[in-house]
Design a protein around this motif. Structure first.
Motif, PDB file in Angstrom:
ATOM      1  N   PRO A 117       0.685  -1.075  -0.154  1.00 33.70           N
ATOM      2  CA  PRO A 117      -0.023   0.081   0.153  1.00 33.70           C
ATOM      3  C   PRO A 117       0.670   0.990  -0.005  1.00 33.70           C
ATOM      4  N   GLU A 118       1.784   1.359   0.741  1.00 30.18           N
ATOM      5  CA  GLU A 118       2.640   2.104   0.683  1.00 30.18           C
ATOM      6  C   GLU A 118       3.412   2.788  -0.751  1.00 30.18           C
ATOM      7  N   LEU A 119       4.035   1.835  -1.161  1.00 30.90           N
ATOM      8  CA  LEU A 119       4.356   2.061  -2.759  1.00 30.90           C
ATOM      9  C   LEU A 119       3.369   2.449  -3.775  1.00 30.90           C
ATOM     10  N   VAL A 120       2.380   1.814  -3.594  1.00 26.84           N
ATOM     11  CA  VAL A 120       1.236   2.406  -4.313  1.00 26.84           C
ATOM     12  C   VAL A 120       0.812   3.773  -4.138  1.00 26.84           C
ATOM     13  N   ALA A 121       0.689   4.100  -2.895  1.00 26.59           N
ATOM     14  CA  ALA A 121       0.372   5.525  -2.553  1.00 26.59           C
ATOM     15  C   ALA A 121       1.468   6.626  -3.024  1.00 26.59           C
ATOM     16  N   ILE A 122       2.909   6.300  -2.928  1.00 27.44           N
ATOM     17  CA  ILE A 122       3.784   6.939  -3.460  1.00 27.44           C
ATOM     18  C   ILE A 122       3.925   7.002  -4.773  1.00 27.44           C
ATOM     19  N   SER A 123       3.487   5.852  -5.372  1.00 30.19           N
ATOM     20  CA  SER A 123       3.548   6.118  -7.154  1.00 30.19           C
ATOM     21  C   SER A 123       2.389   6.892  -7.478  1.00 30.19           C
ATOM     22  N   TYR A 124       1.200   6.813  -6.825  1.00 33.37           N
ATOM     23  CA  TYR A 124      -0.066   7.590  -7.164  1.00 33.37           C
ATOM     24  C   TYR A 124       0.195   9.015  -7.180  1.00 33.37           C
ATOM     25  N   ALA A 125       0.659   9.359  -5.955  1.00 37.29           N
ATOM     26  CA  ALA A 125       1.045  10.796  -5.503  1.00 37.29           C
ATOM     27  C   ALA A 125       2.204  11.298  -6.740  1.00 37.29           C
ATOM     28  N   ALA A 126       3.175  10.392  -6.930  1.00 39.18           N
ATOM     29  CA  ALA A 126       4.205  11.015  -8.034  1.00 39.18           C
ATOM     30  C   ALA A 126       3.539  11.331  -9.302  1.00 39.18           C
ATOM     31  N   MET A 127       2.598  10.259  -9.734  1.00 32.58           N
ATOM     32  CA  MET A 127       1.850  10.542 -11.037  1.00 32.58           C
ATOM     33  C   MET A 127       0.870  11.320 -10.985  1.00 32.58           C
ATOM     34  N   ARG A 128       0.210  11.599 -10.040  1.00 30.40           N
ATOM     35  CA  ARG A 128      -0.824  12.844  -9.960  1.00 30.40           C
ATOM     36  C   ARG A 128      -0.065  14.179 -10.190  1.00 30.40           C
ATOM     37  N   ARG A 129       1.358  14.174  -9.568  1.00 29.46           N
ATOM     38  CA  ARG A 129       2.195  15.584  -9.759  1.00 29.46           C
ATOM     39  C   ARG A 129       2.508  15.485 -11.298  1.00 29.46           C
ATOM     40  N   GLY A 130       3.005  14.355 -11.664  1.00 29.66           N
ATOM     41  CA  GLY A 130       3.492  14.327 -13.053  1.00 29.66           C
ATOM     42  C   GLY A 130       2.886  14.531 -14.352  1.00 29.66           C
ATOM     43  N   LEU A 131       1.613  13.972 -14.138  1.00 26.92           N
ATOM     44  CA  LEU A 131       0.608  13.934 -15.496  1.00 26.92           C
ATOM     45  C   LEU A 131      -0.451  14.832 -15.283  1.00 26.92           C
ATOM     46  N   PRO A 132      -0.722  15.476 -16.346  1.00 29.83           N
ATOM     47  CA  PRO A 132      -2.038  16.400 -16.229  1.00 29.83           C
ATOM     48  C   PRO A 132      -3.110  15.454 -16.270  1.00 29.83           C
ATOM     49  N   ASN A 133      -4.270  16.124 -15.877  1.00 31.43           N
ATOM     50  CA  ASN A 133      -5.697  15.669 -15.927  1.00 31.43           C
ATOM     51  C   ASN A 133      -6.079  15.773 -17.567  1.00 31.43           C
ATOM     52  N   ASP A 187      -0.430  15.022 -24.493  1.00 23.15           N
ATOM     53  CA  ASP A 187       0.231  15.099 -25.884  1.00 23.15           C
ATOM     54  C   ASP A 187       1.929  15.117 -25.540  1.00 23.15           C
ATOM     55  N   GLY A 188       2.523  14.131 -26.362  1.00 23.39           N
ATOM     56  CA  GLY A 188       4.032  13.788 -26.075  1.00 23.39           C
ATOM     57  C   GLY A 188       4.421  12.864 -24.760  1.00 23.39           C
ATOM     58  N   ALA A 189       3.341  12.724 -24.057  1.00 24.27           N
ATOM     59  CA  ALA A 189       3.693  11.766 -23.009  1.00 24.27           C
ATOM     60  C   ALA A 189       3.256  10.292 -23.368  1.00 24.27           C
ATOM     61  N   PRO A 190       4.326   9.401 -22.522  1.00 24.52           N
ATOM     62  CA  PRO A 190       3.743   7.902 -23.246  1.00 24.52           C
ATOM     63  C   PRO A 190       2.772   7.285 -22.246  1.00 24.52           C
ATOM     64  N   PHE A 191       1.626   8.199 -22.067  1.00 24.29           N
ATOM     65  CA  PHE A 191       0.388   7.674 -21.198  1.00 24.29           C
ATOM     66  C   PHE A 191      -1.020   8.120 -22.063  1.00 24.29           C
ATOM     67  N   GLY A 192      -1.926   7.389 -21.944  1.00 21.97           N
ATOM     68  CA  GLY A 192      -3.214   7.783 -22.404  1.00 21.97           C
ATOM     69  C   GLY A 192      -3.914   8.590 -21.296  1.00 21.97           C
ATOM     70  N   ALA A 193      -5.057   9.199 -21.811  1.00 19.16           N
ATOM     71  CA  ALA A 193      -5.993  10.238 -20.874  1.00 19.16           C
ATOM     72  C   ALA A 193      -6.163   9.093 -19.645  1.00 19.16           C
ATOM     73  N   TRP A 229      -5.423   6.653 -13.617  1.00 18.91           N
ATOM     74  CA  TRP A 229      -4.729   7.894 -13.825  1.00 18.91           C
ATOM     75  C   TRP A 229      -3.409   7.597 -14.836  1.00 18.91           C
ATOM     76  N   CYS A 230      -2.964   6.615 -15.169  1.00 17.88           N
ATOM     77  CA  CYS A 230      -1.935   6.525 -16.112  1.00 17.88           C
ATOM     78  C   CYS A 230      -2.479   5.895 -17.532  1.00 17.88           C
ATOM     79  N   GLY A 231      -3.881   5.921 -17.670  1.00 18.38           N
ATOM     80  CA  GLY A 231      -4.332   5.711 -18.828  1.00 18.38           C
ATOM     81  C   GLY A 231      -4.847   4.345 -19.005  1.00 18.38           C
ATOM     82  N   ARG A 232      -4.515   3.371 -17.864  1.00 18.04           N
ATOM     83  CA  ARG A 232      -5.073   2.028 -18.214  1.00 18.04           C
ATOM     84  C   ARG A 232      -6.438   1.769 -17.604  1.00 18.04           C
ATOM     85  N   LYS A 233      -7.097   0.527 -18.143  1.00 12.19           N
ATOM     86  CA  LYS A 233      -8.371   0.405 -18.069  1.00 12.19           C
ATOM     87  C   LYS A 233      -8.611  -0.593 -16.792  1.00 12.19           C
ATOM     88  N   PRO A 234      -8.849  -0.615 -15.616  1.00  9.32           N
ATOM     89  CA  PRO A 234      -8.359  -1.462 -14.671  1.00  9.32           C
ATOM     90  C   PRO A 234      -9.698  -2.375 -14.575  1.00  9.32           C
TER      91      PRO A 234
END
Length: 208
Positions: free
Chosen positions: A160-176, A180-186, A203-208
């Motif tokens: 859970p800690e790693l997932v939370a860290i990862s989510y926070a980092a990606m929320r900061r790094g990827l716009p909502n 364009d130009g990023a290797p992530f879908g909407a 958030w990283c564009g996958r469909k869970p």
């Protein structure tokens, strides 16, 4: 690739006190270890299958993760990560485990000095302090572990800690909005009470 019983293990511990909490290097190593266990459990007949990261098959995604490990090690040594390929295409299926283990040892050695957390590292998308770069790479390994697991029917034991860290980092790094130009879908909408790993990958564009 081998199965889970041959999982790569860390053999060198960064120079940090055992009771140190919140060290980004330890988070990164844990994410790497889980990715290693997940990829090592892939069966040979699954290697050419697709993954949710649509540009990669399972085999190429494993090769990408080896390449990322090599880049992390090079960054820790002060090198230019863009001089290394993004996929380790040179590996046969029987060479993957050895290459992974060697790359992990290189990462551990290159990141052993705690001073790296405050050092500026140059990544393909910009310069970041080592601590922030470690969080970004923790996110990358966590999301790609989900990609491999989803493609091959595995259910990793998410930290859970790693997932939370990862989510926070990606929320900061990827716009909502547009990416364009990023290797992530909407970003994909999920329920607010969805599992944390689902919210991360959505958030990283996958469909869970």
């Amino acid at each position: 690739m081998t199965h889970t019983e041959n999982t790569p293990r860390s053999t060198v511990t960064p120079d940090v006190a055992p009771d140190a909490v919140g060290d980004p290097r330890q988070h990164l190593l844990k994410a790497i270890e889980l990715a290693g266990r997940t990829v090592a459990a892939v069966r040979p007949e699954q290697l050419d299958g697709p993954t949710p990261c649509t540009e990669f098959t399972v085999r190429r995604l494993a090769g990408h993760l080896v390449a990322v490990l090599r880049r992390i090690a090079l960054a820790g040594r002060g090198g230019d990560v863009t001089t290394l390929p993004t996929v380790a295409d040179d590996l046969t299926d029987t060479e993957w485990q050895g290459a992974w283990d060697a790359a992990v040892r290189e990462v551990e050695a290159a990141w052993a000095d705690p001073a790296i957390l405050g050092r500026t590292l140059t990544l393909p998308f910009g310069s970041l302090p080592g601590a922030a770069a470690a969080a970004v790479w923790t996110s990358e390994f966590t999301v790609h572990t989900w990609d491999v697991a989803t493609a091959t029917g595995q259910l990793p034991d998410w930290d859970p800690e790693l997932v939370a860290i990862s989510y926070a980092a990606m929320r900061r790094g990827l716009p909502n909005g547009p990416r364009d130009g990023a290797p992530f879908g909407a970003a994909v909408d999920v329920d607010a009470d969805a599992p944390a790993i689902d919210r991360l990958v959505a958030w990283c564009g996958r469909k869970p």
